[in-house]
Design an enzyme around this catalytic site. Sequence first.
Site, PDB file in Angstrom:
ATOM      1  N   ASN A 250       0.845  -1.186   0.000  1.00 51.86           N
ATOM      2  CA  ASN A 250       0.000   0.000   0.000  1.00 51.86           C
ATOM      3  C   ASN A 250       0.889   1.246   0.000  1.00 51.86           C
ATOM      4  OD1 ASN A 250       0.520   0.748   2.923  1.00 51.86           O
ATOM      5  ND2 ASN A 250      -0.396  -1.289   3.186  1.00 51.86           N
TER       6      ASN A 250
ATOM      7  N   PRO B  13      -2.753 -12.234   9.645  1.00 54.78           N
ATOM      8  CA  PRO B  13      -3.065 -12.094  11.065  1.00 54.78           C
ATOM      9  C   PRO B  13      -3.415 -10.647  11.409  1.00 54.78           C
ATOM     10  CG  PRO B  13      -0.705 -12.364  10.744  1.00 54.78           C
ATOM     11  CD  PRO B  13      -1.357 -12.661   9.427  1.00 54.78           C
TER      12      PRO B  13
ATOM     13  N   ILE C 121      -2.872  -7.915  13.804  1.00 55.65           N
ATOM     14  CA  ILE C 121      -1.911  -7.583  14.864  1.00 55.65           C
ATOM     15  C   ILE C 121      -2.580  -6.781  15.972  1.00 55.65           C
ATOM     16  CG2 ILE C 121       0.240  -6.363  15.385  1.00 55.65           C
ATOM     17  CD1 ILE C 121       1.116  -7.024  12.493  1.00 55.65           C
ATOM     18  N   LEU C 122      -3.393  -5.774  15.605  1.00 51.03           N
ATOM     19  CA  LEU C 122      -4.053  -4.937  16.609  1.00 51.03           C
ATOM     20  C   LEU C 122      -4.978  -5.773  17.489  1.00 51.03           C
ATOM     21  CD1 LEU C 122      -4.745  -2.203  17.849  1.00 51.03           C
ATOM     22  CD2 LEU C 122      -6.392  -1.856  15.980  1.00 51.03           C
TER      23      LEU C 122
ATOM     24  N   LYS D 163     -14.489  -0.192  14.393  1.00 47.20           N
ATOM     25  CA  LYS D 163     -13.201  -0.893  14.423  1.00 47.20           C
ATOM     26  C   LYS D 163     -12.691  -1.010  15.853  1.00 47.20           C
ATOM     27  CE  LYS D 163      -8.524  -0.878  12.511  1.00 47.20           C
ATOM     28  NZ  LYS D 163      -7.602  -0.295  11.511  1.00 47.20           N
TER      29      LYS D 163
ATOM     30  N   LYS E 159     -11.965  -4.652  17.369  1.00 56.92           N
ATOM     31  CA  LYS E 159     -10.589  -5.048  17.675  1.00 56.92           C
ATOM     32  C   LYS E 159     -10.345  -5.197  19.171  1.00 56.92           C
ATOM     33  CE  LYS E 159      -9.242  -4.447  13.299  1.00 56.92           C
ATOM     34  NZ  LYS E 159      -8.687  -5.487  12.421  1.00 56.92           N
TER      35      LYS E 159
END
Length: 404
Positions: free
Chosen positions: A211, A307, A309-310, A341, A345
């Site tokens: 990105n 995966p 991560i956060l 989010k 999360k």
Amino acid sequence: MSPLVGKRILLVISGGIAAYKCLELIRSLRAAGASVRAVLTPAATQFVTPLSVAAITEDKVFSDLFSLTDESEMGHIRLSREADLVVVAPATADLLARMAAGMANDLALTALLATDKPILCAPAMNVRMWEHAATQANVVTLAGRGVRFVGPDVGDMACGEYGPGRMAEPDEILAAIAQHFACGQRLANRRALVTSGPTREPLDPVRFLSNRSSGRQGHAIAAALARFGARTQLVSGPTALPDPPAVQVVHVETAQQMLAACEQALPVDIAVCAAAVSDWRAAEPQPDKIKKEAGAAPEPLRLVENPDILATLSRAATRRPTLVIGFAAETSRLLDNAVEKRRRKGCDWILANDVSAATGTFGGETNEVHLISADGTELWPRMSKEAVAERLAFAIAEALEAHP
């Protein structure tokens, strides 16, 4: 007690009309309990005399790179490293340009290049010189290396013009110096983990999914936390940025490597997930370059999820960081998506920012964020990414001090 008591300041004075303000700055620093040693550039001696500076510092003034006496007594390496902070005031356009280029053709520049201590610059120059693209590029380069700035202020100039370019007043510079030392204690004995940059997910030996993240925001956050005294580790994907000063850096390529490095860094008190991690990776990266076959469409690319991560750090059953902070880079429904989010999360805070192409956030020098927590949403004005990092570090320190 003043945070300046017992601190040693190396003051680099360059050749600008604002150099006369440094006499008042020295007096204020000494009154606050700091000791000051001064280095003058050759041009600076046209504006202030070494004798006047020596009288106020009550110390020898240094200016000659090739003085054998100075080298035998002090040496430019010791001169640059025995200070707790190096202050450049005034920092002229010429000096900033030579600092950015890494030049060492006089004592001041040699000391600045040799130092391993924090540097604070107070720019002073004509408004057109300050606004010139070359000067702004030099400031960005130096900020990326950890150099901090105070000012310039807006006002009348000796040349008769008006605008940004006036050196900050001595009391402003004194406050910035005091803040530097005060901040350096607020996260002492804390451990911080920051992720930054993009990840790269290989498709074959020469192609990858990635990105547009530059890593500038994450690197700035790591540098700010280190300035606040935290023992900081930065896990960085591929970027063109130099490693932040006083930060342990682990370089990775993929999301899986980044997660492994983060788990290896635990336990920490603070985790800031600023990296733009690729959500997907190739299910089967090819060992050889995928060839283009004439007249034949390539095989469909099968992706698998990377995966998270956060979420992994936020929901860790053991060794969960005290404060877990994520970023929500959105192009639509910014707040709605960011609030969702944070809930999904399980992190404590989310910094939401609009990364639509028109904002210039991805790869740019500024950012505008909303801090979303259990207490609500706080909009921060658009500012440099370094200023966002500084404000976040303050917020983190306040949160941890309120709930030790």
